[in-house]
Design a protein around this motif. Sequence first.
Motif, PDB file in Angstrom:
ATOM      1  N   ASP B 165      -8.785  49.534   3.406  1.00  0.00           N
ATOM      2  CA  ASP B 165      -8.754  50.116   2.064  1.00  0.00           C
ATOM      3  C   ASP B 165      -8.684  49.020   0.995  1.00  0.00           C
ATOM      4  O   ASP B 165      -9.323  49.119  -0.045  1.00  0.00           O
ATOM      5  CB  ASP B 165      -7.534  51.038   1.911  1.00  0.00           C
ATOM      6  CG  ASP B 165      -7.593  52.206   2.887  1.00  0.00           C
ATOM      7  OD1 ASP B 165      -8.629  52.341   3.585  1.00  0.00           O
ATOM      8  OD2 ASP B 165      -6.618  52.967   2.958  1.00  0.00           O
ATOM      9  N   GLU B 166      -7.904  47.970   1.290  1.00  0.00           N
ATOM     10  CA  GLU B 166      -7.718  46.908   0.293  1.00  0.00           C
ATOM     11  C   GLU B 166      -8.990  46.067   0.129  1.00  0.00           C
ATOM     12  O   GLU B 166      -9.304  45.624  -0.963  1.00  0.00           O
ATOM     13  CB  GLU B 166      -6.555  45.985   0.693  1.00  0.00           C
ATOM     14  CG  GLU B 166      -5.180  46.605   0.544  1.00  0.00           C
ATOM     15  CD  GLU B 166      -4.878  47.622   1.619  1.00  0.00           C
ATOM     16  OE1 GLU B 166      -5.527  47.579   2.700  1.00  0.00           O
ATOM     17  OE2 GLU B 166      -4.007  48.479   1.375  1.00  0.00           O
ATOM     18  N   GLU B 167      -9.697  45.841   1.234  1.00  0.00           N
ATOM     19  CA  GLU B 167     -10.958  45.101   1.132  1.00  0.00           C
ATOM     20  C   GLU B 167     -11.994  45.939   0.381  1.00  0.00           C
ATOM     21  O   GLU B 167     -12.749  45.445  -0.441  1.00  0.00           O
ATOM     22  CB  GLU B 167     -11.488  44.746   2.529  1.00  0.00           C
ATOM     23  CG  GLU B 167     -10.668  43.688   3.237  1.00  0.00           C
ATOM     24  CD  GLU B 167     -11.070  43.603   4.704  1.00  0.00           C
ATOM     25  OE1 GLU B 167     -10.466  44.327   5.517  1.00  0.00           O
ATOM     26  OE2 GLU B 167     -11.996  42.840   5.031  1.00  0.00           O
ATOM     27  N   TRP B 168     -12.024  47.229   0.707  1.00  0.00           N
ATOM     28  CA  TRP B 168     -12.969  48.153   0.049  1.00  0.00           C
ATOM     29  C   TRP B 168     -12.759  48.173  -1.460  1.00  0.00           C
ATOM     30  O   TRP B 168     -13.692  48.074  -2.246  1.00  0.00           O
ATOM     31  CB  TRP B 168     -12.782  49.549   0.654  1.00  0.00           C
ATOM     32  CG  TRP B 168     -13.326  50.685  -0.160  1.00  0.00           C
ATOM     33  CD1 TRP B 168     -12.639  51.481  -1.037  1.00  0.00           C
ATOM     34  CD2 TRP B 168     -14.682  51.185  -0.178  1.00  0.00           C
ATOM     35  NE1 TRP B 168     -13.464  52.420  -1.593  1.00  0.00           N
ATOM     36  CE2 TRP B 168     -14.725  52.274  -1.086  1.00  0.00           C
ATOM     37  CE3 TRP B 168     -15.856  50.810   0.474  1.00  0.00           C
ATOM     38  CZ2 TRP B 168     -15.891  52.992  -1.351  1.00  0.00           C
ATOM     39  CZ3 TRP B 168     -17.028  51.548   0.211  1.00  0.00           C
ATOM     40  CH2 TRP B 168     -17.034  52.610  -0.686  1.00  0.00           C
ATOM     41  N   SER B 169     -11.507  48.267  -1.886  1.00  0.00           N
ATOM     42  CA  SER B 169     -11.236  48.399  -3.315  1.00  0.00           C
ATOM     43  C   SER B 169     -11.417  47.079  -4.055  1.00  0.00           C
ATOM     44  O   SER B 169     -11.598  47.063  -5.265  1.00  0.00           O
ATOM     45  CB  SER B 169      -9.812  48.893  -3.527  1.00  0.00           C
ATOM     46  OG  SER B 169      -8.898  47.880  -3.186  1.00  0.00           O
ATOM     47  N   GLY B 170     -11.386  45.969  -3.321  1.00  0.00           N
ATOM     48  CA  GLY B 170     -11.510  44.671  -3.966  1.00  0.00           C
ATOM     49  C   GLY B 170     -10.168  43.978  -4.148  1.00  0.00           C
ATOM     50  O   GLY B 170     -10.091  42.867  -4.647  1.00  0.00           O
ATOM     51  N   LYS B 171      -9.108  44.670  -3.714  1.00  0.00           N
ATOM     52  CA  LYS B 171      -7.776  44.090  -3.852  1.00  0.00           C
ATOM     53  C   LYS B 171      -7.604  42.894  -2.910  1.00  0.00           C
ATOM     54  O   LYS B 171      -7.051  41.879  -3.275  1.00  0.00           O
ATOM     55  CB  LYS B 171      -6.761  45.188  -3.487  1.00  0.00           C
ATOM     56  CG  LYS B 171      -5.380  44.971  -4.031  1.00  0.00           C
ATOM     57  CD  LYS B 171      -4.542  46.183  -3.688  1.00  0.00           C
ATOM     58  CE  LYS B 171      -3.301  46.254  -4.516  1.00  0.00           C
ATOM     59  NZ  LYS B 171      -2.461  47.392  -4.157  1.00  0.00           N
ATOM     60  N   ASP B 172      -8.123  43.055  -1.690  1.00  0.00           N
ATOM     61  CA  ASP B 172      -8.069  41.977  -0.693  1.00  0.00           C
ATOM     62  C   ASP B 172      -9.440  41.293  -0.650  1.00  0.00           C
ATOM     63  O   ASP B 172     -10.421  41.885  -0.220  1.00  0.00           O
ATOM     64  CB  ASP B 172      -7.722  42.585   0.676  1.00  0.00           C
ATOM     65  CG  ASP B 172      -7.733  41.537   1.789  1.00  0.00           C
ATOM     66  OD1 ASP B 172      -7.985  40.348   1.497  1.00  0.00           O
ATOM     67  OD2 ASP B 172      -7.497  41.916   2.950  1.00  0.00           O
ATOM     68  N   LEU B 173      -9.494  40.053  -1.120  1.00  0.00           N
ATOM     69  CA  LEU B 173     -10.776  39.339  -1.171  1.00  0.00           C
ATOM     70  C   LEU B 173     -11.203  38.813   0.196  1.00  0.00           C
ATOM     71  O   LEU B 173     -12.365  38.501   0.407  1.00  0.00           O
ATOM     72  CB  LEU B 173     -10.689  38.174  -2.157  1.00  0.00           C
ATOM     73  CG  LEU B 173     -10.665  38.548  -3.637  1.00  0.00           C
ATOM     74  CD1 LEU B 173     -10.479  37.303  -4.485  1.00  0.00           C
ATOM     75  CD2 LEU B 173     -11.952  39.256  -4.035  1.00  0.00           C
ATOM     76  N   HIS B 174     -10.257  38.653   1.100  1.00  0.00           N
ATOM     77  CA  HIS B 174     -10.552  38.215   2.462  1.00  0.00           C
ATOM     78  C   HIS B 174     -11.308  36.888   2.480  1.00  0.00           C
ATOM     79  O   HIS B 174     -12.187  36.670   3.325  1.00  0.00           O
ATOM     80  CB  HIS B 174     -11.368  39.303   3.161  1.00  0.00           C
ATOM     81  CG  HIS B 174     -10.834  39.622   4.535  1.00  0.00           C
ATOM     82  ND1 HIS B 174      -9.693  40.350   4.738  1.00  0.00           N
ATOM     83  CD2 HIS B 174     -11.289  39.286   5.763  1.00  0.00           C
ATOM     84  CE1 HIS B 174      -9.477  40.446   6.030  1.00  0.00           C
ATOM     85  NE2 HIS B 174     -10.422  39.802   6.675  1.00  0.00           N
ATOM     86  N   GLY B 175     -11.007  36.014   1.548  1.00  0.00           N
ATOM     87  CA  GLY B 175     -11.651  34.704   1.514  1.00  0.00           C
ATOM     88  C   GLY B 175     -13.000  34.694   0.816  1.00  0.00           C
ATOM     89  O   GLY B 175     -13.628  33.654   0.713  1.00  0.00           O
ATOM     90  N   ASN B 176     -13.456  35.850   0.347  1.00  0.00           N
ATOM     91  CA  ASN B 176     -14.758  35.911  -0.327  1.00  0.00           C
ATOM     92  C   ASN B 176     -14.607  35.527  -1.798  1.00  0.00           C
ATOM     93  O   ASN B 176     -13.551  35.720  -2.377  1.00  0.00           O
ATOM     94  CB  ASN B 176     -15.325  37.337  -0.249  1.00  0.00           C
ATOM     95  CG  ASN B 176     -15.584  37.758   1.185  1.00  0.00           C
ATOM     96  OD1 ASN B 176     -15.980  36.947   2.007  1.00  0.00           O
ATOM     97  ND2 ASN B 176     -15.337  39.029   1.473  1.00  0.00           N
ATOM     98  N   PRO B 177     -15.686  35.028  -2.407  1.00  0.00           N
ATOM     99  CA  PRO B 177     -15.582  34.686  -3.832  1.00  0.00           C
ATOM    100  C   PRO B 177     -15.514  35.923  -4.729  1.00  0.00           C
ATOM    101  O   PRO B 177     -15.044  35.836  -5.856  1.00  0.00           O
ATOM    102  CB  PRO B 177     -16.858  33.884  -4.107  1.00  0.00           C
ATOM    103  CG  PRO B 177     -17.796  34.261  -3.015  1.00  0.00           C
ATOM    104  CD  PRO B 177     -16.965  34.632  -1.832  1.00  0.00           C
ATOM    105  N   ARG B 178     -16.019  37.066  -4.250  1.00  0.00           N
ATOM    106  CA  ARG B 178     -15.983  38.295  -5.044  1.00  0.00           C
ATOM    107  C   ARG B 178     -15.530  39.446  -4.144  1.00  0.00           C
ATOM    108  O   ARG B 178     -15.741  39.428  -2.935  1.00  0.00           O
ATOM    109  CB  ARG B 178     -17.382  38.633  -5.575  1.00  0.00           C
ATOM    110  CG  ARG B 178     -17.974  37.559  -6.486  1.00  0.00           C
ATOM    111  CD  ARG B 178     -19.319  38.006  -7.043  1.00  0.00           C
ATOM    112  NE  ARG B 178     -20.329  38.178  -5.997  1.00  0.00           N
ATOM    113  CZ  ARG B 178     -21.317  39.077  -6.045  1.00  0.00           C
ATOM    114  NH1 ARG B 178     -21.413  39.895  -7.082  1.00  0.00           N
ATOM    115  NH2 ARG B 178     -22.196  39.161  -5.072  1.00  0.00           N
ATOM    116  N   GLY B 179     -14.915  40.458  -4.776  1.00  0.00           N
ATOM    117  CA  GLY B 179     -14.429  41.597  -3.996  1.00  0.00           C
ATOM    118  C   GLY B 179     -15.147  42.876  -4.364  1.00  0.00           C
ATOM    119  O   GLY B 179     -15.966  42.914  -5.274  1.00  0.00           O
TER     120      GLY B 179
END
Lengths: 196, 335
Positions: B165-179
């Motif tokens: 859910d956090e990756e989907w919403s953009g809250k968790d960037l997971h090391g990516n430059p954009r969420g």
Amino acid sequence: MILNGRTIENINKGDIRIVIVGCGGLGSNVAMNLVRAGILSMELIDFDVVSESNLDRQFYFRDQVGRPKVTALKANLCRIDPHADIQCLNVRISDDNIADILSSADVVFECVDDQSVKELVTRYALVADKLVIAASGIGETNMKYPAKVRKISDKFYVVGDFATDIRTGATPMSAKVAIVAAQQADILLDILKYHT
Amino acid sequence: MKLIGVDELSDKSRQYFIIDTRRQQEYETGHIVGARVLPVDYWLKEGDEYGSTRGTKMVFEKDFISLLYKMGVSDATEIVVYDDNHGRGSARFWIVAQQYGIENVGILDGGWHNYVSNGLPVERGVCKYQPSGYPSQIRTREYIISLSDLLTQYPLLKIIDARSDEEWSGKDLHGNPRGGHLPGAIHLNWEELISHDTAHTFVDREEIVSKASALGLKRDDAIVVYCQAGVRAAFVAVALIYAGFENVKVYDGSMCEWSRDPSLQLEKEIMKILINDQEVEFAEPMTVSQAVRDFVVTGEEIIMHNGKYLSRENCDKCIIADGDKIDIIKFLAGG
């Protein structure tokens, strides 16, 4: 509502530990309003003595000038109701003694003048999960700067106009200070009457 | 797609070729009797998971096939694959194997943990291979979709995001430059497809179908699943295929690739926060301290977050979420 581990519904009205921090324009009028409403047990905290300049807005009389505010206020409250059970603490509240003074309180009225002490008292009382009724902005007239009640949570209310500041030149005036104090007292009366 | 129950492995009439996708060290400490090891990382993640911008992270077909045949896989082999990460490693193996025409692959339902907790026999030590002959003919199939094909077919596809859910919403960037998530994507967190009993098996076919239908997916839809780097996506793809969906592919580059191309759009949830009873919108995840920056004057103000007091230290740690209520109490002198 839980106060110090006790459900408010199960606490006898006379058994709620109310602490009024600061007995100036706000504190003296909060206490007066509570006693008139039959809430007779409370603790008063103030370091100051009554001065002539207080008489324009605080619940004291000319013959009390020079006496500690806490004992003068107790005397006045007992003239309204001789059964009033008032504890007095004639100290300046600070980081060092705040825990001793407030730890057993159920309800804290923040009625202090100084802005940093207002913050100290409110922070402590919030962290300790008290019912906190604070004030911010009590100067000038209510027509120009109307006082509002901000309910932040079930246990945290702030009353005031959120605009006037005595430090930067706003004048404290009897009617406005009494309005804010009456609203502070009204919040507790409302909780006890309609929410318990 | 077949799920193999742990009890089926002990059926002496079947000769399964068992592949362990865990790490080498875990394999050597203990594995299913007769299993060969093929760690996921070897052929899935060449280089840094987050650093690579390559379109596909899969091993090349030739390398994959020759590796399998060196291990002893032959045309007639019935492969069973297992892992210890709730089916993700196995699903990834399955998708890659299908892509390269190795069709006869089943997944051990519940994996290593389910096997061990049933008290079934294990052995230790290094892996011994008995190579088989190279296959006569390889039929590759389309289980993986590249970025360019994804973009060409985009309007025709149902895109599924398998992440948290956090990756989907953009809250968790997971090391990516954009969420955020791909435009128009549908969210199906992979964890919804594992049963939450101790065996961590796949949920029933019926449940997969009902979850997918609730998201508006039909059996003949052209579905593309993505995640961060194509492993959780493989899990969701395999689950959908198991439940009868006919046209499911994995976008292998996933967010790892997509988020690094500035020309590709991402959708984000706009968070609406009440600050002093005023509605304020935020598109980026941030701390309470950052969110209240424009409202704070002295820094001494008392900050309340959803009715709870936040110390200054916690204001720096607490991350805002949609629907939060923040109150800033500034004290003015006078009492």
